[in-house]
Enzyme design. Structure first.
Site, PDB file in Angstrom:
ATOM      1  N   ARG A   1     -11.251  24.152  26.425  1.00 39.78           N
ATOM      2  CA  ARG A   1     -11.736  25.415  26.674  1.00 39.78           C
ATOM      3  C   ARG A   1     -13.154  25.365  27.778  1.00 39.78           C
ATOM      4  O   ARG A   1     -13.996  26.161  27.589  1.00 39.78           O
ATOM      5  CB  ARG A   1     -12.303  26.310  25.461  1.00 39.78           C
TER       6      ARG A   1
ATOM      7  N   SER B   1      -9.950  33.917  20.100  1.00 36.21           N
ATOM      8  CA  SER B   1     -10.865  33.100  19.449  1.00 36.21           C
ATOM      9  C   SER B   1     -12.393  33.033  19.674  1.00 36.21           C
ATOM     10  O   SER B   1     -12.515  32.900  20.809  1.00 36.21           O
ATOM     11  CB  SER B   1     -10.241  31.793  19.492  1.00 36.21           C
TER      12      SER B   1
ATOM     13  N   GLU C   1     -17.026  30.672  22.120  1.00 35.92           N
ATOM     14  CA  GLU C   1     -15.969  30.528  23.013  1.00 35.92           C
ATOM     15  C   GLU C   1     -16.090  31.315  24.333  1.00 35.92           C
ATOM     16  O   GLU C   1     -16.122  30.993  25.356  1.00 35.92           O
ATOM     17  CB  GLU C   1     -14.623  30.430  22.609  1.00 35.92           C
TER      18      GLU C   1
HETATM   19  N1  EPU Z   1      -6.860  29.070   9.252  1.00 35.70           N
HETATM   20  C1  EPU Z   1      -7.216  29.711   7.976  1.00 35.70           C
HETATM   21  N2  EPU Z   1      -7.902  30.847   8.130  1.00 35.70           N
HETATM   22  C2  EPU Z   1      -8.117  31.740   9.013  1.00 35.70           C
HETATM   23  C3  EPU Z   1      -7.730  31.037  10.267  1.00 35.70           C
HETATM   24  C4  EPU Z   1      -7.115  29.867  10.511  1.00 35.70           C
HETATM   25  O1  EPU Z   1      -7.134  28.890   6.889  1.00 35.70           O
HETATM   26  O2  EPU Z   1      -8.663  32.469   8.865  1.00 35.70           O
HETATM   27  C5  EPU Z   1      -6.299  27.796   9.229  1.00 35.70           C
HETATM   28  C6  EPU Z   1      -4.820  28.045   9.686  1.00 35.70           C
HETATM   29  O3  EPU Z   1      -3.961  28.076   8.315  1.00 35.70           O
HETATM   30  C7  EPU Z   1      -4.474  26.873  10.256  1.00 35.70           C
HETATM   31  C8  EPU Z   1      -5.544  26.422  10.940  1.00 35.70           C
HETATM   32  O4  EPU Z   1      -6.577  27.166  10.618  1.00 35.70           O
HETATM   33  O5  EPU Z   1      -4.022  25.713   9.344  1.00 35.70           O
HETATM   34  C9  EPU Z   1      -5.479  26.767  12.577  1.00 35.70           C
HETATM   35  O6  EPU Z   1      -5.276  28.133  12.716  1.00 35.70           O
HETATM   36  P1  EPU Z   1      -4.272  28.583  13.938  1.00 35.70           P
HETATM   37  O7  EPU Z   1      -3.076  27.689  14.174  1.00 35.70           O
HETATM   38  O8  EPU Z   1      -4.184  30.088  13.945  1.00 35.70           O
HETATM   39  O9  EPU Z   1      -5.103  28.249  15.271  1.00 35.70           O
HETATM   40  P2  EPU Z   1      -6.660  28.022  15.466  1.00 35.70           P
HETATM   41  O10 EPU Z   1      -7.013  26.620  15.714  1.00 35.70           O
HETATM   42  O11 EPU Z   1      -7.273  29.035  14.835  1.00 35.70           O
HETATM   43  C10 EPU Z   1      -6.353  27.694  18.305  1.00 35.70           C
HETATM   44  C11 EPU Z   1      -6.756  28.388  19.566  1.00 35.70           C
HETATM   45  C12 EPU Z   1      -5.823  29.626  19.888  1.00 35.70           C
HETATM   46  C13 EPU Z   1      -4.657  29.329  19.999  1.00 35.70           C
HETATM   47  C14 EPU Z   1      -3.937  28.520  18.571  1.00 35.70           C
HETATM   48  C15 EPU Z   1      -2.556  28.066  18.708  1.00 35.70           C
HETATM   49  C16 EPU Z   1      -9.152  27.752  19.833  1.00 35.70           C
HETATM   50  C17 EPU Z   1     -10.454  28.150  19.643  1.00 35.70           C
HETATM   51  N3  EPU Z   1      -8.255  28.755  19.479  1.00 35.70           N
HETATM   52  O12 EPU Z   1      -6.477  28.615  17.141  1.00 35.70           O
HETATM   53  O13 EPU Z   1      -6.543  30.155  21.272  1.00 35.70           O
HETATM   54  O14 EPU Z   1      -3.514  30.476  20.149  1.00 35.70           O
HETATM   55  O15 EPU Z   1      -4.656  27.519  18.334  1.00 35.70           O
HETATM   56  O16 EPU Z   1      -2.572  27.055  19.582  1.00 35.70           O
HETATM   57  O17 EPU Z   1      -8.743  26.643  20.141  1.00 35.70           O
HETATM   58  C18 EPU Z   1      -8.073  31.587  22.143  1.00 35.70           C
HETATM   59  O18 EPU Z   1      -8.536  30.489  22.575  1.00 35.70           O
HETATM   60  O19 EPU Z   1      -8.671  32.723  22.196  1.00 35.70           O
HETATM   61  C19 EPU Z   1      -7.026  31.466  21.149  1.00 35.70           C
HETATM   62  C20 EPU Z   1      -6.239  32.481  20.821  1.00 35.70           C
END
Ligand code: EPU
Length: 358
Positions: free
Chosen positions: A164, A254, A354
């Protein structure tokens, strides 16, 4: 060139925050940019480049001159045995680029479907989702240096991509002092305006299905070898189920980056919090799921003023107001700070926002 005054920015930021641009110029071509650079009144003023407004928090009226990028155009510029190179005008909506490439038989961007924002903003924060980052599909970009009016092209290495992150997120260190005018310092924020971006879509196409949510969809559908359109549909379904549609609930995706820690730090946290979600990275560090950390601190669904934490994904902060009663950037940042404090107090980890705070 038309300089619009006192322009409402609420329709142009996905958080839906009510703020105004003191001065705004719409940029539809490189010559529109050169007109700004050559205008004696505008040239010396600071500038703020506005793409889709999907990664910003406006904390007040914007004093720098807002350059609203509306450069259009999508075309195949080159096709070799190893890749298709597609070029997009910086003002094209990102998701339209993804759909256009798929419709024309140039797969490769499908994992990045439905990300809000513009093509020109995609390299700025090196957008990423479901196992693919923009840098994996990036060829080069064209930009104009606002300090000198010079056009230049950058390849991936020159963009300094990180998680990012890119040179476009960092302030320039020094004014040009060599008389040649080409950007010399690493930071290009507020200085370079991206006008066109070229994507390298490798041939033969290979699906990227490693991300857990996608693999789950594939197994549910019982499809051994999905095509790019199928993956695009799955990504859209996953995003719609987890992330709020900015047209309905204001947000900037995010709100924090996923933090990285050393294996020692991670082992220490796991000893206290065995369920923590973590992923080993190729460089040996461990990435933690910021959403999980925030969720574990009990923030999911909470609201302070009109700023809220989304019920289905704690990493997303949302606008609980609307129109004239919308959340303010100050309220969003107050909530963000409260979250940072509680995550730090419980886990000893500092979350980094972010979006760009303006
Ligand atoms: N999780 C929780 N509780 C929550 C949210 C997440 O326990 O409220 C856990 C989920 O269960 C999962 C883990 O955290 O095990 C990761 O969650 P998720 O797969 O939703 O992905 P993320 O790491 O929260 C990142 C990117 C997103 C992107 C997704 C899919 C960043 C900051 N965010 O989110 O990007 O869509 O992976 O690749 O890297 C963005 O940058 O705006 C964005 C949406």
């Amino acid at each position: 060139m038309v300089v619009e005054k006192n322009v409402p920015l609420q329709p142009w930021n996905t958080f839906g925050i009510a703020a105004r641009a003191q001065q705004l110029v719409r940029i539809r071509s490189v010559s529109d940019l050169l007109a700004v650079v050559n205008d004696s009144a505008l040239a010396p003023l600071p500038k703020f480049v506005l793409g889709g407004g999907s990664n910003i928090v406006l904390t007040g009226d914007v004093k720098p001159v807002v350059l609203k990028i509306e450069i259009k155009g999508l075309r195949l510029v080159e096709e070799t045995a190893r890749a298709c190179i597609v070029e997009a005008g910086a003002g094209e909506a990102w998701h339209d680029c993804v759909l256009w490439t798929l419709a024309h038989g140039f797969p490769g961007l499908e994992n990045l479907a439905l990300i809000p924002g513009t093509a020109g903003a995609s390299p700025v924060q090196n957008i990423g989702a479901y196992g693919v980052e923009l840098q994996d599909r990036f060829e080069s970009l064209d930009a104009v240096d606002l300090w000198t009016g010079q056009s230049f092209t950058l390849d991936a290495a020159q963009c300094g991509f990180g998680y990012r992150d890119s040179v476009f997120k960092h302030a320039p260190a020094t004014p040009p002092d060599d008389g040649e005018g080409l950007p010399r310092s690493m930071g290009l924020a507020g200085r370079a305006v991206i006008t066109h971006v070229r994507f390298r879509l490798p041939k033969p196409w290979k699906p990227v299905l490693g991300y857990l949510d996608l693999e789950r969809r594939r197994l549910e559908a019982g499809i051994e070898q999905p095509d790019a359109r199928q993956i695009c549909d799955w990504v859209c379904e996953i995003r719609r189920s987890k992330l709020p549609d900015p047209a309905v609930v204001g947000n900037a995706g995010s709100f924090f980056k996923n933090p990285t820690v050393t294996p020692d730090q991670c082992a220490d946290i796991i000893a206290r919090e065995p369920r923590i979600v973590h992923y080993p990275m190729p460089d040996g560090s461990i990435k933690l799921a910021a959403g999980w950390l925030i969720d574990a601190c009990g923030w999911k669904g909470k609201t302070i003023g009109k700023a809220g934490v989304y019920e289905r994904q704690a990493l997303v902060l949302v606008n609980r107001g609307q129109g004239a009663e919308s959340v303010t950037g100050g309220e969003v940042m107050t909530l963000a700070k409260a979250i940072q404090t509680s995550v730090y107090e419980r886990f000893g980890i500092r979350l980094e926002p972010e979006p760009v705070v303006v």
